[in-house]
Design a protein around this motif. Structure first.
Motif, mmCIF file in Angstrom:
data_model
loop_
_atom_site.group_PDB
_atom_site.id
_atom_site.type_symbol
_atom_site.label_atom_id
_atom_site.label_comp_id
_atom_site.label_asym_id
_atom_site.label_seq_id
_atom_site.Cartn_x
_atom_site.Cartn_y
_atom_site.Cartn_z
ATOM 1 N N GLY A 49 89.043 67.032 95.542
ATOM 2 C CA GLY A 49 90.006 67.673 96.423
ATOM 3 C C GLY A 49 91.439 67.515 95.970
ATOM 4 N N GLU A 50 91.674 66.642 94.987
ATOM 5 C CA GLU A 50 93.022 66.464 94.457
ATOM 6 C C GLU A 50 93.481 67.726 93.736
ATOM 7 N N ALA A 51 94.713 68.119 93.979
ATOM 8 C CA ALA A 51 95.280 69.274 93.280
ATOM 9 C C ALA A 51 95.926 68.807 91.988
ATOM 10 N N ARG A 52 95.838 69.641 90.968
ATOM 11 C CA ARG A 52 96.437 69.354 89.660
ATOM 12 C C ARG A 52 97.133 70.608 89.153
ATOM 13 N N PHE A 53 98.238 70.410 88.424
ATOM 14 C CA PHE A 53 98.888 71.541 87.771
ATOM 15 C C PHE A 53 97.967 72.122 86.724
ATOM 16 N N GLY A 54 97.948 73.435 86.640
ATOM 17 C CA GLY A 54 97.317 74.126 85.530
ATOM 18 C C GLY A 54 98.425 74.464 84.549
ATOM 19 N N ARG A 55 99.059 75.597 84.775
ATOM 20 C CA ARG A 55 100.207 75.995 83.951
ATOM 21 C C ARG A 55 101.463 75.855 84.790
ATOM 22 N N ARG A 56 102.564 75.610 84.118
ATOM 23 C CA ARG A 56 103.836 75.543 84.844
ATOM 24 C C ARG A 56 104.954 75.998 83.923
ATOM 25 N N HIS A 57 105.957 76.556 84.552
ATOM 26 C CA HIS A 57 107.139 77.006 83.829
ATOM 27 C C HIS A 57 108.330 76.545 84.636
ATOM 28 N N GLY A 75 107.147 74.161 91.443
ATOM 29 C CA GLY A 75 106.604 72.814 91.254
ATOM 30 C C GLY A 75 106.979 71.899 92.403
ATOM 31 N N GLY A 76 108.183 72.083 92.938
ATOM 32 C CA GLY A 76 108.612 71.293 94.095
ATOM 33 C C GLY A 76 107.761 71.562 95.321
ATOM 34 N N LEU A 77 107.398 72.828 95.545
ATOM 35 C CA LEU A 77 106.506 73.153 96.666
ATOM 36 C C LEU A 77 105.136 72.532 96.442
ATOM 37 N N ALA A 78 104.628 72.621 95.213
ATOM 38 C CA ALA A 78 103.325 72.008 94.909
ATOM 39 C C ALA A 78 103.369 70.506 95.165
ATOM 40 N N ALA A 79 104.448 69.847 94.729
ATOM 41 C CA ALA A 79 104.574 68.396 94.918
ATOM 42 C C ALA A 79 104.770 68.028 96.389
ATOM 43 N N ALA A 80 105.440 68.891 97.138
ATOM 44 C CA ALA A 80 105.621 68.627 98.573
ATOM 45 C C ALA A 80 104.279 68.656 99.299
ATOM 46 N N LEU A 81 103.393 69.558 98.867
ATOM 47 C CA LEU A 81 102.080 69.684 99.501
ATOM 48 C C LEU A 81 101.053 68.722 98.926
ATOM 49 N N TYR A 82 101.136 68.489 97.620
ATOM 50 C CA TYR A 82 100.153 67.675 96.904
ATOM 51 C C TYR A 82 100.883 66.678 96.003
ATOM 52 N N PRO A 83 101.281 65.525 96.533
ATOM 53 C CA PRO A 83 102.012 64.554 95.713
ATOM 54 C C PRO A 83 101.262 64.145 94.442
ATOM 55 N N SER A 84 99.954 64.307 94.416
ATOM 56 C CA SER A 84 99.176 63.901 93.239
ATOM 57 C C SER A 84 99.526 64.696 91.996
ATOM 58 N N VAL A 85 100.177 65.863 92.125
ATOM 59 C CA VAL A 85 100.500 66.647 90.929
ATOM 60 C C VAL A 85 101.506 65.929 90.046
ATOM 61 N N GLY A 86 102.258 64.984 90.590
ATOM 62 C CA GLY A 86 103.201 64.216 89.787
ATOM 63 C C GLY A 86 102.530 63.461 88.656
ATOM 64 N N VAL A 87 101.259 63.111 88.837
ATOM 65 C CA VAL A 87 100.495 62.424 87.796
ATOM 66 C C VAL A 87 100.399 63.292 86.544
ATOM 67 N N ASP A 88 100.398 64.600 86.730
ATOM 68 C CA ASP A 88 100.284 65.518 85.604
ATOM 69 C C ASP A 88 101.511 65.494 84.706
ATOM 70 N N LEU A 89 102.565 64.890 85.174
ATOM 71 C CA LEU A 89 103.794 64.813 84.391
ATOM 72 C C LEU A 89 103.914 63.470 83.689
ATOM 73 N N GLY A 90 102.811 62.772 83.542
ATOM 74 C CA GLY A 90 102.825 61.428 82.980
ATOM 75 C C GLY A 90 103.468 61.305 81.617
ATOM 76 N N SER A 91 103.454 62.374 80.827
ATOM 77 C CA SER A 91 104.032 62.292 79.493
ATOM 78 C C SER A 91 105.526 62.586 79.479
#
Length: 184
Positions: A49-57, A75-91
């Motif tokens: 059920g965790e959301a993850r980024f696919g593509r982003r610009h 991306g801010g809207l995605a992060a506001a709804l699904y804080p777990s997407v921040g993990v996708d920015l680990g690099s």
């Protein structure tokens, strides 16, 4: 400078459909000569059920201390709804994570609880989505060119572009200097 943005949120059956609409939307920006930058993300949900980024610009914002700032309302809207997407920015750097968090806060305040709830309800139970943040002059065109998606939800907010530039500057200026790391 205040700018009115629309979030066009389209749901899809899978990530490949969302990615196809991402590409089609990006092509609209490239061929239309619209004055605003392309700002979109695709999301996919894992089995958990965790959301993850696919593509982003990300939109390149102001230059602060000779460093370009990159941020994304989508991306801010995605992060506001699904804080777990921040993990996708680990690099990326902590500065980028701080900017994403700041933009997510800006989106939360701009859309308010009712707007976030409407978008969240729209995304619930859907395996993939495309979120595009666009200005009013291209919003209808973006909606019309979404091939694989249905339904679509649109929410609007006014963005203080100068405030986002200040948030980016604060994040950049708060990063540890190289000499701070050398002392450790």
């Amino acid at each position: 400078m205040l700018v009115e943005f629309g979030f066009v949120v389209a749901t899809h059956g899978d990530l490949s459909e969302a990615d196809a609409d991402f590409s089609a939307t990006e092509a609209i920006y490239e061929t239309s000569g619209v004055g605003t930058s392309f700002d979109a993300v695709t999301l996919a949900k894992k089995a958990s059920g965790e959301a993850r980024f696919g593509r982003r610009h990300q939109q390149v914002g102001a230059i602060v201390d000779e460093q370009p700032t990159c941020w994304s309302l989508a991306g801010g809207l995605a992060a506001a709804l699904y804080p777990s997407v921040g993990v996708d920015l680990g690099s990326v750097s902590l500065v980028d994570l701080e900017i994403l968090s700041s933009v997510a806060g800006t989106v939360q305040r701009g859309l308010g609880r009712a707007g976030l709830t409407a978008v969240g309800d729209h995304l619930d139970g859907r395996p993939a989505a495309l979120i595009t943040a666009c200005s009013a002059d291209i919003e209808r065109t973006v909606e019309e060119h979404l091939g694989a998606s249905r339904p679509v939800v649109v929410r609007h907010m006014t963005v203080d572009m100068d405030a986002i530039t200040r948030l980016c500057a604060r994040a950049i200026r708060s990063r540890p200097s190289r000499s701070d790391h050398a002392d450790r």
